[in-house]
Structures are given as C-alpha cells and as structure tokens.
Design an enzyme around this catalytic site. Structure first.
Site, mmCIF file in Angstrom:
data_model
loop_
_atom_site.group_PDB
_atom_site.id
_atom_site.type_symbol
_atom_site.label_atom_id
_atom_site.label_comp_id
_atom_site.label_asym_id
_atom_site.label_seq_id
_atom_site.Cartn_x
_atom_site.Cartn_y
_atom_site.Cartn_z
ATOM 1 N N ASN A 69 -21.713 23.576 -1.278
ATOM 2 C CA ASN A 69 -21.712 22.042 -1.473
ATOM 3 C C ASN A 69 -22.248 21.472 -2.725
ATOM 4 O O ASN A 69 -21.541 20.302 -3.041
ATOM 5 C CB ASN A 69 -22.525 21.367 -0.171
ATOM 6 N N SER A 92 -28.002 27.627 5.680
ATOM 7 C CA SER A 92 -28.178 27.281 6.869
ATOM 8 C C SER A 92 -29.379 27.988 7.235
ATOM 9 O O SER A 92 -30.139 28.834 7.001
ATOM 10 C CB SER A 92 -27.112 27.770 7.961
ATOM 11 N N GLU A 123 -34.298 27.392 0.987
ATOM 12 C CA GLU A 123 -34.090 25.923 1.461
ATOM 13 C C GLU A 123 -33.066 25.847 2.376
ATOM 14 O O GLU A 123 -31.911 26.087 1.804
ATOM 15 C CB GLU A 123 -33.737 25.383 -0.098
ATOM 16 N N LEU A 124 -33.304 25.314 3.530
ATOM 17 C CA LEU A 124 -32.389 25.246 4.495
ATOM 18 C C LEU A 124 -31.862 23.890 4.952
ATOM 19 O O LEU A 124 -31.924 23.056 4.166
ATOM 20 C CB LEU A 124 -32.971 26.204 5.553
ATOM 21 N N CYS A 138 -27.873 18.634 2.291
ATOM 22 C CA CYS A 138 -29.133 18.953 2.976
ATOM 23 C C CYS A 138 -29.980 17.655 3.037
ATOM 24 O O CYS A 138 -30.578 17.537 4.148
ATOM 25 C CB CYS A 138 -29.947 20.197 2.632
#
Length: 464
Positions: A130, A206, A227-228, A261
C-alpha cells in the site's frame, strides 16, 4: 511474478521470481557484506543515506510512475511518498550519530560504564504494497545506518517497486549486498527466517501474516517488530470544530484510496453534533474525485480485484445487518478496480464494518451519547494502532488521548507517521516501534560495557 494494472485490469509484463539458488546467494552475500559494513564509520553511512535522499528526488517521477502503475496510487500521492522517503533518509543522515552514541551511565568512581548500540546482522523486511516505497525506507534508513544489512521481501504485486528501491541504494553508492531485494512469494519466508545467517525480521502487513512470522521467528529466538492492521477511531466530541473535523476526516478516511493501516476507520460522533457532522462529512466525501490515478484525482482504484470484492462484501453484510448507505456503496461501472467514497450510518455495533478492518474508502459513523461512551466504543477493539480526537479544549484533548488504547493519538489532526516520532501499535496491531530514536534502537544490541583498571579490589563482590 504476475502484475496487473489496477486502473485498467490489464496485465503488466511479468517479472521473474528468485528461486532457491537466488535466496541462498542473497543470504550468503548479506552475511559477507555485514562483516565489512558494520566497520564502516557511522559518518560515512550517514553520507550514503544523504546520497539516497538525493537519488530519490532526482528520480521522483520515475518512482512515482511505477507505484501508480503497479498498485494504483494517485500520481500526486506517489510523488509525495517519494519525498517522504527522502525526508526519512535526511532525518537519519542528520540524527543517527546522536541516536547511536554511547549512553554513559554513572556507577562507581574510576569506572567507565556505558551502553553501546551495535548492529545485529542481516535483517529481513517483509513489506506491503500500500505504501510500497515509504514502508521500506522507514525500515532501511535507520537500520542500514546502524550497521545492519537488509533483505527485502516485498508484496508480490509490486516487484517493480522492489527493484527500484534496490536501485536507489546502488545509485547512492552503497556496497553490494548491504540492501538486496528478493522476488519471492510468502511461502519462502519461513525458510529465510529459520536460516542461521538471518538475525531479525520486521513485518508490516496483516494480523495473520504477523502471527505467522512471529511464530517462526519466536521458535528461532529472533527479534521481531510487527506493524499490523488498524481500526482507528476518529472521535468528534461535542465541542469540536465540526467543519474542520469533517474536512480532515474525509481525507483521513480516503488517503491512498482508503488503503492505509492508520486511516480513520470508525467515526465516533457525540449526539450533540452528530447530524451536523454527518451532513458536512457526506458533502466532503461526495466532493472527492475518483478516476485514472495518472490524472489529478483524489482516489484511484483499489490495488487488486480481490481487495475490491472483499471491501464490497463488508459493505453488503453491514447493510444487511441494518446500516444505511448515505453515499456510494457500489463498485464503479468502469474498467479497473474502483470503489467510490462511501458513508454508512445506523451501523450496528456488531456489523462487519464495525468489527473488521476496512481497507478502502468506506466510512461507518457511530452516534454516541457523550465522551464516556465515545471512549468506550473507541477501545472496543483488539486493534490499537492510532486514533484521532476532535475538541476545542486542548487539555480535554490530552486527557481523552491518554484514555485511548493505541500506539498513537492525534488531537485535531489525522493520524500520520513522522520520521521524528516513534510509530507502532499495541494489541493485535503489533509491537515494537519504527522511526525516531526508539525505531533505530529496535535492531541493535544494547550492550552494557564496564571498564575499570586491571587490578580489582580483593573484596569486590562478584556474581549476578
């Protein structure tokens, strides 16, 4: 690796993956490169990072175009992403020496005791599509400069971005092997992590991917930073500037076509200003332009066809549960994977858009009685990445921010990452921090050093 232009649905030229031999060669090269790179003076590493910033700016248009082609980012946003990568390079080129200097700790007379920050070795970065440049540079800028070497496993739909990033470091003058791209699928990640030559791994992605990486790395006792996902609240209190909140909220929900996110994903509005906010917010969302990302538009396509289908399924399930569509709600009837700005009200607290991460330009709005209910709903999630609070009261904003359970809270501003500030989440949003001084310390050995004269007093106690 097969690639598809998300703005047209047409196939792009495929790129050859690295096989087992390629992975072995990369690991061997990274191990060899580390032995010499770790001894390069920090000042020289900072100079190379400053060179990388120059390379990014010199080739900004080229790098922006490959992002737009592979994952559909509007071209203006892609240019901004390249500039932000240059910023993080410049930040650590200026501040790495400060962040990595020995930390002296007084203990006893005549003793020189300090903490030394020393690199670990080859680090694997598993990165998402992204923000295909920014996510990589916020890893590489600090951790290459601290003396580690990097291996990038990028998302499979942005291999062109991955190769372009490796080119940046090559053009900047980095030695061979300090930063390498591996064009491999997710099925290769476990074997790479389990290799003894790899010392740590970081992942942005994810929650399931984070759990899988953490499980494999944990079995090897290797450091991880994760970092989800996020389901960030955007809280509008009764004393907020509603017009400002609505304008920023529309941008916070739709940055990167909603695929972020830390996008605002749950709009929680106190009843006293609810109707006013909904009217203003729908107007702001409706004014956004959607179209060819090569043009001057606010939103481009969703990055893949399956992501578009998943997004629309969440909207349909939420409407079936009782939500009302105020705007949008259907994929656009055109080539490519386009979804319009969408606003939902009357959203049940157990609807899909309330309980699942929504990765696209869909904004559910929840009405609450007051501040206490707003905070309770804000924290009613297993995710804790960021959040935004809107109030005219500065002290009230600070107080509410402290009560929100997340890695970051911004008052009267959208949630964003900044090279100067630590970034990361809690709960199912992951652990560890990127950026700032805390970020550069994640992948170093914080070594305690105690130096005193050779003769030790006879009565000196020893042991733990």
């Amino acid at each position: 690796m097969e690639r598809v232009n998300p703005a047209t649905g047409e196939a792009l030229e495929s790129m050859e993956s690295d096989g087992e031999t390629g992975i072995e060669d990369a690991l061997a090269t990274s191990e060899e490169a580390f032995e010499s790179w770790r001894d390069v003076p920090l000042g020289e590493r900072e100079e190379l990072l400053a060179n990388a910033a120059d390379v990014l700016r010199e080739n900004s248009e080229e790098y922006a175009e490959v992002m737009t082609e592979e994952m559909g980012k509007p071209i203006a946003a892609a240019r901004s992403e390249v500039e932000k990568c240059a910023w993080v390079c410049e930040y650590y080129a200026e501040h790495a020496s400060e962040h990595l200097q020995d930390e002296r700790i007084g203990t006893e007379p005549g003793v020189d005791s300090f903490v030394s920050y020393e690199p670990l070795g080859p680090i694997l970065a598993v990165m998402p599509w992204n923000f295909p440049f920014w996510q990589v540079f916020r890893f590489a800028a600090p951790h290459l400069t601290s003396g580690n070497v990097g291996l990038l496993k990028h998302a499979s739909n942005v291999p062109g971005c991955a190769e372009a990033i490796e080119e940046v470091f090559h053009e900047a003058g980095y030695p061979d092997g300090v930063f390498q791209t591996l064009l491999v699928g997710s099925d290769a990640v476990d074997d790479i992590i389990e290799d003894d030559r790899l010392k740590a791994v970081t992942l942005t992605g994810s929650e399931p991917a984070g759990r899988a990486v953490a499980e494999t790395a944990g079995a090897q006792i290797k450091k991880t930073v994760l970092e989800l996902g996020g389901s960030d609240p955007f809280v509008v209190l009764d004393d907020a500037d509603v017009e400002a909140a609505a304008a920023t909220g529309a941008r916070a929900r739709t940055i990167n076509s909603g695929q972020s996110c830390i996008a605002a994903k749950r709009f929680i509005v106190v009843e006293d200003v609810y109707d006013e906010f909904v009217e203003a917010f729908v107007e702001e969302m409706n004014a956004l332009t959607v179209g060819d990302p090569r043009d001057d538009v606010d939103l481009g396509p969703q990055a893949r066809e399956d992501l578009l289908a998943d997004l629309h399924d969440q909207v349909e399930r939420s409407v079936e549960a009782g939500a009302t569509v105020e705007l949008g709600g259907e994929p656009l009837d055109r080539d490519g994977f386009f979804y319009p700005p969408t606003v939902l009200t009357d959203v049940p607290r157990d609807a899909a858009v309330a309980t699942e991460e929504v990765f696209g330009p869909v904004a559910p709005i929840f009405e609450v009685a007051g501040e206490a209910e707003a905070i309770a709903l804000t924290n009613d999630t297993d995710l804790g990445l960021g959040g935004s609070v809107w109030t005219e009261g500065r002290e009230r904003g600070k107080r509410v921010a402290r009560e929100i359970e997340s890695g970051a809270v911004f008052v009267n501003e959208l949630t964003k990452s900044d090279p100067r500030l630590p970034f990361g989440g809690i709960g199912d949003s992951g652990y560890g921090r990127e950026l700032g001084e805390m970020g550069i310390h994640e992948f170093v050995n914080r070594k305690t050093v105690w130096v005193q004269d050779a003769e030790m007093p006879e009565d000196e106690p020893a042991g733990e």
